[in-house]
Scaffold this active site. Structure first.
Site, PDB file in Angstrom:
ATOM      1  CB  SER A  87      55.313   0.901  -3.098  1.00 48.06           C
ATOM      2  OG  SER A  87      54.653   1.943  -2.186  1.00 48.06           O
ATOM      3  CG  HIS A  93      59.117   1.902   0.541  1.00 49.53           C
ATOM      4  ND1 HIS A  93      58.206   1.049   1.111  1.00 49.53           N
ATOM      5  CD2 HIS A  93      58.620   2.559  -0.471  1.00 49.53           C
ATOM      6  CE1 HIS A  93      57.055   1.116   0.279  1.00 49.53           C
ATOM      7  NE2 HIS A  93      57.174   1.994  -0.873  1.00 49.53           N
ATOM      8  CG  ASP A 114      59.051  -0.104   4.116  1.00 49.81           C
ATOM      9  OD1 ASP A 114      58.734   1.224   4.365  1.00 49.81           O
ATOM     10  OD2 ASP A 114      58.643  -0.777   3.087  1.00 49.81           O
TER      11      ASP A 114
END
Length: 621
Positions: free
Chosen positions: A224, A371, A340
């Site tokens: 991320s 994700h 995601d």
């Protein structure tokens, strides 16, 4: 170049010199259990002497950067921790580094919706100000910033380094959410690891610390935001950063918070924007926070993020790493999930394609989940072994794409020559009227289908609209029932000719698999193929929108999110067009009418096997 065999791999003579005797053969390692890296089948193996945490050396320091982002008149220093085997001290062992940097290590403000933007307002309307969170209390006890990645990589012969991003934890500076200092901060740490920058024992003192245990070969990874920062560092072209493995990275803040001109929230964070993320991570020096808020959040971000038009601009361009790829030299292994909807899957593909165009070593790993989700450790190990240790394991000749198929475990991807699948080619489908029920989606272009309309209403979820047999709030068009499975790989391209009853309208487009799976525990992603969003006002350009003239038809073409999915026989592929998406877009008062000219609207699917495969699956030609 001369080579010599090490275990079942080959190590270049030049790499052996760099490691200064730090590498031994697999046989020697097993017999003598020496505290040195060893390799088998092209991967760094666990060294018994490196497994004991009680023998690890842990220390922290501050690395001086080339910038002053907090306005105090001195160069910002980044807080860094190091975890290394004892032999780097007792035996003079030099090792490569796995480096992970983050704005999250010291804690966050939490996801309180009251701090987000209110999405209930008309399109083009200035949103109301939102509240800001209370101060973040820094967490953590020195010298450990994070324990992440240590247990994986240190036993395999790597030193693990962490640092806190500017304006977070004990690092100087201010958060800029993709600004230049977030690229230059990890660059400074890499420069220090390579002997080109200065490190200090304290935040303000002058006693230096040197990375005498580093070979000068660095790899970065993270997920991320922590996956964005390896790319940020790599785009500076810093020497010594040999390989990066970004996992679900945000490669453009515009693509994270906007979509084809539309103000769009990341999945699960309705109403978030760059200024909200600024508050979320701003855990740095309390005495510097007011300066950061005034100069960055309340000035640069307020003027640049533009929640009124959603247009692309210089603010967003400066936070798009695709625009900074010219200096990148690091080998790239990308990882992302096709489902995601926080950091959507295009983020990785756009950078992977640019790296391949530049001729950089690059591979991409996609899975079918949401994700996060790194590649298998073995895949990462081969990548770091090749580019940090210099072991010629042939990874650069491996298949370029690795896709986890629908029912497989994430550790068991299927290899392909590339992504999108080189055997995929576009099949264009046209719309036949059927509203308020279902129309059809066919290869043959029907004549004079006219126009169909839908009425915007954010109250209905996308799932409810897709399942509805009859509704005025969406249009849906379906293919024949598939006689054979259809493999889609790449980006679906959608062209629409439409008119709005108001000067602005949300446009949401889903590609779904029907009939809908209503089994217990089923999720929307079980039937979702892909989706996308756009602002018809940006039909000419992302940089300049123009209010729609009510009743006038406009044509716009845009891509849905990339996907690689096998649609089984017995299903139908459905194209659903609707307006406000209650999980992602602004939510204006219901009632805006969107009229679609069916004769000017089409969708192009990336079908593996192209028209021939489509004909076999549907009977169409």
């Amino acid at each position: 170049m001369k080579v010599r065999f090490i275990g079942t791999t080959i190590l270049s003579f030049a790499a052996a010199l760099v490691l200064q005797g730090a590498v031994i053969t697999g046989v020697q390692a097993q017999e003598k259990q020496e505290a040195k890296p060893w390799f088998k089948d092209g991967e760094a193996q666990i060294v018994k002497a490196f497994e004991d945490p009680d023998r690890w050396i842990r220390e922290d320091l501050w690395v001086e950067t080339e910038f002053d982002s907090d306005g105090d008149g001195r160069s910002d220093r980044m807080h860094v921790d190091v975890t290394r085997p004892a032999e780097t001290e007792t035996e003079g062992l030099k090792l490569p580094v796995v480096y992970n940097t983050s704005p999250y290590f010291a804690g966050t403000a939490g996801n309180n919706p009251s701090y987000f933007w209110d999405v209930r307002h008309e399109l083009g309307e200035e949103p109301k100000p939102h509240a800001h969170p209370t101060e973040i209390k820094r967490r953590g006890v020195r010298p450990i910033i994070s324990k992440g990645h240590v247990s994986t990589w240190l036993p395999r012969g790597y030193i693990v380094v962490h640092s806190s991003s500017p304006g977070t934890g004990l690092s100087d500076g201010v958060p800029t959410i993709g600004g230049d200092n977030e690229s230059l901060a990890p660059k400074a740490v890499i420069d220090w690891l390579c002997g080109r920058a200065k490190g200090y024992t304290t935040r303000t003192g002058n006693k230096e610390v040197k990375a005498y245990w580093s070979t000068g070969k660095v790899g970065m990874t993270g997920t991320s935001y922590n996956g964005t920062l390896p790319l940020a560092a790599a785009t500076t072209g810093v020497e010594g950063l040999e390989a990066i493995i970004p996992v679900a990275p945000n490669t453009s803040y515009y693509h994270y918070y906007r979509s084809n001109g539309l103000v769009r929230s990341p999945g699960g964070y309705l109403g978030e924007d760059v200024d909200v993320l600024f508050d979320f991570i701003h855990s740095g020096d309390e005495s510097k926070r007011e300066y950061a808020r005034k100069t960055v959040r309340d000035t640069e971000m307020k003027n640049g993020q533009d929640r009124v038009t959603g247009d692309y601009n210089d603010f967003w361009a400066g936070r798009d790493y695709l625009n900074k790829m010219d200096k990148m030299k690091a080998a790239l292994l990308m990882s992302h999930g096709f489902n995601d909807w926080n950091v959507v899957p295009e983020h990785s593909l756009r950078i992977y394609e640019a790296a391949r165009t530049k001729g950089l070593p690059a591979q991409i790993y996609y899975h079918q989940n949401g994700h996060g989700g790194p590649p298998p450790v073995s895949m990462m190990n081969r990548w770091f072994t090749r580019y940090l240790f210099g072991v010629e394991n042939g990874v650069e000749n491996d298949p370029k794409a690795w896709i986890v198929r629908e029912n497989d475990e994430q550790g068991n991807p299927t290899s392909y020559a590339d992504y999108p699948n080189p055997d995929a080619s576009p099949v264009t489908l046209h719309l036949t009227k059927g509203a308020p029920e279902k129309g059809s989606l066919t290869v043959a272009k029907p004549t004079s289908q006219g126009k169909e309309a839908l009425v915007d209403n954010y109250s209905f979820s996308a799932e409810a609209l897709a399942k509805a047999e009859n509704t005025d709030h969406r249009l849906i068009y379906v293919t024949p029932v598939l006689k054979e499975e259809v493999h889609l790989s790449g980006k679906t391209v959608f062209t629409i000719r439409a008119a709005s009853s108001k000067p602005a309208v949300n446009l949401s487009v889903y590609l779904v698999s029907l009939p809908w799976n209503d089994h217990r525990g089923a999720k929307i992603t079980d039937n979702l193929i892909t989706r996308g969003w756009a602002d018809l006002q940006n039909y000419k350009s992302l940089w300049d929108s123009e209010p729609l003239k009510p009743g006038r038809f406009y044509e716009m073409t845009f891509e849905l999110q990339p996907d690689d999915q096998v649609i089984p026989a017995g299903q139908q592929i459905g194209l659903m067009i609707f307006s406000s998406d209650r999980d992602f877009t602004l939510q204006p008062e219901p009632g805006t009418e969107l009229r679609v000219d069916l004769d000017g609207t089409s969708v192009s699917l990336p079908v593996v096997g192209g028209a021939q495969a489509w004909m076999k699956a549907t009977g169409e030609f």
